[in-house]
Design an enzyme around this catalytic site. Structure first.
Site, PDB file in Angstrom:
ATOM      1  N   ASP A 122      10.114  -9.246 -16.414  1.00  0.00           N
ATOM      2  CA  ASP A 122       9.985 -10.697 -16.415  1.00  0.00           C
ATOM      3  C   ASP A 122      10.890 -11.349 -17.440  1.00  0.00           C
ATOM      4  O   ASP A 122      11.501 -12.377 -17.162  1.00  0.00           O
ATOM      5  CB  ASP A 122       8.530 -11.094 -16.696  1.00  0.00           C
ATOM      6  CG  ASP A 122       7.707 -11.024 -15.431  1.00  0.00           C
ATOM      7  OD1 ASP A 122       8.180 -11.540 -14.407  1.00  0.00           O
ATOM      8  OD2 ASP A 122       6.613 -10.438 -15.461  1.00  0.00           O
ATOM      9  N   CYS A 168       7.847  -2.114 -21.869  1.00  0.00           N
ATOM     10  CA  CYS A 168       7.179  -1.490 -20.722  1.00  0.00           C
ATOM     11  C   CYS A 168       7.771  -1.919 -19.381  1.00  0.00           C
ATOM     12  O   CYS A 168       7.223  -1.609 -18.330  1.00  0.00           O
ATOM     13  CB  CYS A 168       5.683  -1.735 -20.760  1.00  0.00           C
ATOM     14  SG  CYS A 168       5.246  -3.465 -20.575  1.00  0.00           S
ATOM     15  N   HIS A 191       0.814  -1.217   0.000  1.00  0.00           N
ATOM     16  CA  HIS A 191       0.000   0.000   0.000  1.00  0.00           C
ATOM     17  C   HIS A 191       0.846   1.265   0.000  1.00  0.00           C
ATOM     18  O   HIS A 191       0.587   2.200  -0.743  1.00  0.00           O
ATOM     19  CB  HIS A 191      -0.881   0.038   1.251  1.00  0.00           C
ATOM     20  CG  HIS A 191      -2.225  -0.517   1.018  1.00  0.00           C
ATOM     21  ND1 HIS A 191      -3.066  -0.026   0.051  1.00  0.00           N
ATOM     22  CD2 HIS A 191      -2.890  -1.520   1.621  1.00  0.00           C
ATOM     23  CE1 HIS A 191      -4.182  -0.707   0.083  1.00  0.00           C
ATOM     24  NE2 HIS A 191      -4.099  -1.632   1.026  1.00  0.00           N
ATOM     25  N   GLU A 205       7.144 -11.733 -22.475  1.00  0.00           N
ATOM     26  CA  GLU A 205       7.914 -11.728 -21.236  1.00  0.00           C
ATOM     27  C   GLU A 205       8.560 -13.078 -20.953  1.00  0.00           C
ATOM     28  O   GLU A 205       9.192 -13.258 -19.925  1.00  0.00           O
ATOM     29  CB  GLU A 205       7.036 -11.390 -20.019  1.00  0.00           C
ATOM     30  CG  GLU A 205       5.863 -10.531 -20.280  1.00  0.00           C
ATOM     31  CD  GLU A 205       5.169 -10.069 -19.009  1.00  0.00           C
ATOM     32  OE1 GLU A 205       5.789  -9.366 -18.210  1.00  0.00           O
ATOM     33  OE2 GLU A 205       3.987 -10.419 -18.832  1.00  0.00           O
TER      34      GLU A 205
HETATM   35  C1  PEP Z   1       7.389  -6.600 -16.881  1.00  0.00           C
HETATM   36  O1  PEP Z   1       7.438  -7.785 -16.547  1.00  0.00           O
HETATM   37  O2  PEP Z   1       8.348  -5.994 -17.413  1.00  0.00           O
HETATM   38  C2  PEP Z   1       6.172  -5.807 -16.676  1.00  0.00           C
HETATM   39  C3  PEP Z   1       6.048  -4.604 -17.165  1.00  0.00           C
HETATM   40  O3  PEP Z   1       5.187  -6.354 -15.927  1.00  0.00           O
HETATM   41  P1  PEP Z   1       5.248  -6.554 -14.330  1.00  0.00           P
HETATM   42  O4  PEP Z   1       6.433  -5.791 -13.825  1.00  0.00           O
HETATM   43  O5  PEP Z   1       3.947  -6.039 -13.837  1.00  0.00           O
HETATM   44  O6  PEP Z   1       5.394  -8.032 -14.206  1.00  0.00           O
HETATM   45 MG    MG Z   2       5.625  -8.841 -16.180  1.00  0.00          MG
END
Ligand code: PEP
Ligand code: MG
Length: 580
Positions: A456, A503, A190, A432
């Site tokens: 990931d 991302c 949180h 990923e």
């Molecule tokens: C990632 O794996 O790069 C991603 C953007 O997703 P998360 O960090 O939410 O797993």
């Molecule tokens: Mg991810």
């Protein structure tokens, strides 16, 4: 003294610490006369009413600051407060033992508190912290004690605490809070999420920082690197202050770039987008010049609550984001629970390898009820803006087809119900896993875009748990392996005519901007704070230069060589300052 923790919200701040050590409450114990029993019971009931009012007030404040679609974080508190057994047991002690209300309620709280660790229901077990919070509030109200000073901090301070209960964070006088540093917590706690929503720098998981610092000590926190420095030597403090100043100057300078495109000197353009977790964060797009939301993580909805969020609740949140962002696009990622994010409400069994387990799209395909509810909400929200849907952790073509089948099924159902949705909603797959990367040519046939989740992808490509500190040194974004994966995915996408975004955290890492550019990535989606710097770098090179640098980097045989090469090329490119 430098303490390493987990970066939870970016930014550097230096200031005086305000260490939150909950004051021990002294519980009086005395006997009341039989005549006083009724009045004493009433006094207890009044304290419950007051506590309830207090909680409602704080929830209102949260909604005002973070938006109405912010989850009701006090639902559990209210449940505890309304629990008849707490009330009845306390009253019984007052009546039968002629005990004063504080003593009676403290006894009941202690008894229930002890049983928490044995409770089967994992949701309730996790609510131990809420329970303590409620108990303390009732006792304080009985004792007529005022709230701790957090509501009216008179100086700007950095809050240092073991953990921050949502009610504490919510009550803080934010204009005087420079930052947060906590002993426990992760990126999805949180405190971390609220800090990011409020753009207050924060570092969590600092283990025993509360033991190593006193209120009034100097502290620096670096929310980019996840570092706290207690009583820093003058030189360190100066270094950080200088860096902060640089960032402030840079931010001002870059402010002018807000409306400028992320375009190289020879006109090659890419998109810079924001990663968000709460719909309200859409408001940050304008502030940092983001061109939309490239990743809206929707897990937070499902965490820390007893019920599964309804279609309507989700619809309202997605609609809010879509409307506020319009005409900018919003990519909503479907649920990515499992791995390091567990929603106790789903009662998923414990796994030995959660990152390799029942996670993300795998979970959603097994629970079409939950998945389709979310898809319905996303589809319905799609008419309020430019919405795309994106599936996390795709590892095989079959999975992607199955997800698309459920999406089509959901569309048909909505059509039947005469519910509107955008007919040409775009679909994306997150790449990923190594299996998805290597078969990205196949996956590209079934989607409109790719987004590489490098957080990931790196962990699966290098076999390095992304949250295990012991092997963090092996987690190497600039390794030949990772760069080759990215290249393979981008090229496969381009051959099939689809765009590829990145991302993961590396999208906002200015050391890698040139390489991502040179690899042909079409979009970078990151914590919005990082956008101006990344944009500045893109605007300082030509695509030709970036491609050459990338080619050279790809020819090197180790991460170390690549990193040092990337550092060496910054000079000719006139970057604004030393990259971190
Ligand atoms: C990632 O794996 O790069 C991603 C953007 O997703 P998360 O960090 O939410 O797993
Ligand atoms: Mg991810």
């Amino acid at each position: 003294m430098l303490i390493k923790g987990i970066p939870a919200s970016p930014g550097i701040v230096a200031g005086k610490a305000f260490v939150l050590k909950p004051e021990a409450l002294t519980i009086p114990k005395y006997k009341i006369s039989q005549k006083e029993v009724v009045a004493e019971t009433k006094r207890y009931m009044d304290a419950l009413v007051l506590t309830r009012k207090e909680l409602a007030g704080i929830q209102k404040k949260v909604e005002k600051e973070l938006g109405e679609s912010y989850p009701d974080i006090f639902a559990a508190h209210v449940l505890i407060l309304d629990d008849p057994s707490l009330r009845e047991k306390t009253v019984k002690i007052i009546e039968e033992k002629n005990a004063n209300a504080e003593h009676a309620v403290a006894q009941v709280l202690e008894k229930i508190g002890k049983t928490f660790s044995h409770i089967e229901d994992s949701y309730l077990r996790e609510r131990a912290q809420d329970f303590k919070d409620v108990g303390r509030r009732i006792l304080k109200n009985l004792l007529g004690k005022k709230e701790e000073t957090l509501t009216n901090l008179s100086d700007k301070v950095i809050i240092v605490a073991h953990d921050l209960a949502p009610s504490e964070t919510a009550q803080m006088d934010k204009k005087n809070v420079l930052g947060f540093a906590t002993d426990v917590g992760g990126r999805t706690s949180h405190t971390a999420i609220m800090a990011r929503s409020l753009t207050i720098p924060a570092v969590v998981g600092l283990r025993d920082i509360t033991q190593r610092i006193e209120s009034g000590d100097d502290i620096v926190i670096d929310g980019h690197e996840g570092i706290a420095i207690v009583n820093p030597p003058k030189s360190t403090l100066e270094r950080y202050l200088k860096r902060r100043k640089q960032l402030a100057v840079l931010e001002k300078k870059l402010d002018k770039l807000k409306k400028a495109p992320a375009q190289t000197t020879d006109g090659h353009r890419i998109s810079l987008m924001a990663n968000i977790e709460m719909p309200k964060e859409v408001e940050l797009l304008e502030r940092y010049g983001a061109e939309g939301v490239g990743l809206y993580r929707t897990e937070f909805f499902f965490l820390n609550r007893r019920d599964i969020p309804s279609e309507e609740e989700q619809f309202q949140a997605y609609k809010y984001a879509a409307e506020r962002a319009y005409p900018l696009p919003v990519v909503i990622r479907t649920l990515d629970l499992g791995g390091d994010k567990f929603a106790s409400v789903l009662e998923t069994p414990k796994e030995i390898n959660p990152f390799l387990g029942w996670r993300a799209i795998r979970f959603c395909l097994a629970r079409p009820d939950i998945f389709k509810t979310q898809l319905r909400a996303i589809l319905r929200a799609s008419i309020y803006g430019k919405v795309s849907v994106m599936y996390p952790l795709i590892s095989a073509l079959q999975e992607l087809r199955q997800a698309n089948k459920l999406l089509e099924e959901t569309k048909r159902e909505l059509k039947k119900e005469k519910k509107e949705f955008s007919r040409n909603i775009k679909i994306g797959a997150m790449i990923e896993t190594p299996s998805a990367a290597i078969t990205s040519d196949l996956l590209a046939e079934e989607v409109d875009f790719f987004s590489i989740g490098t957080n990931d992808l790196i962990q699966y490509a290098m076999a390095v748990d992304r949250i295990n500190e012991k092997i963090a040194y092996l987690y190497q974004p600039a390794s030949p392996a990772v760069l080759r994966f990215i290249k393979h995915i981008v090229d496969a996408g381009h051959r099939k005519g689809i765009k590829t975004a990145v991302c993961g955290e590396i999208a906002g890492d200015i050391q890698l901007t040139l390489i991502l550019l040179g690899l042909g990535v079409d979009e970078l989606s990151m914590g919005p704070v990082a956008i101006p710097e990344v944009k500045q770098i893109i605007r300082s090179v030509s695509i030709e230069e970036a491609r050459k640098i990338t080619e050279k980097a790809l020819s090197l045989d180790s991460t170390e060589k690549i990193v040092s090469y990337l550092k060496s090329v910054k000079e000719p490119l006139r970057l604004l300052y030393e990259p971190r």
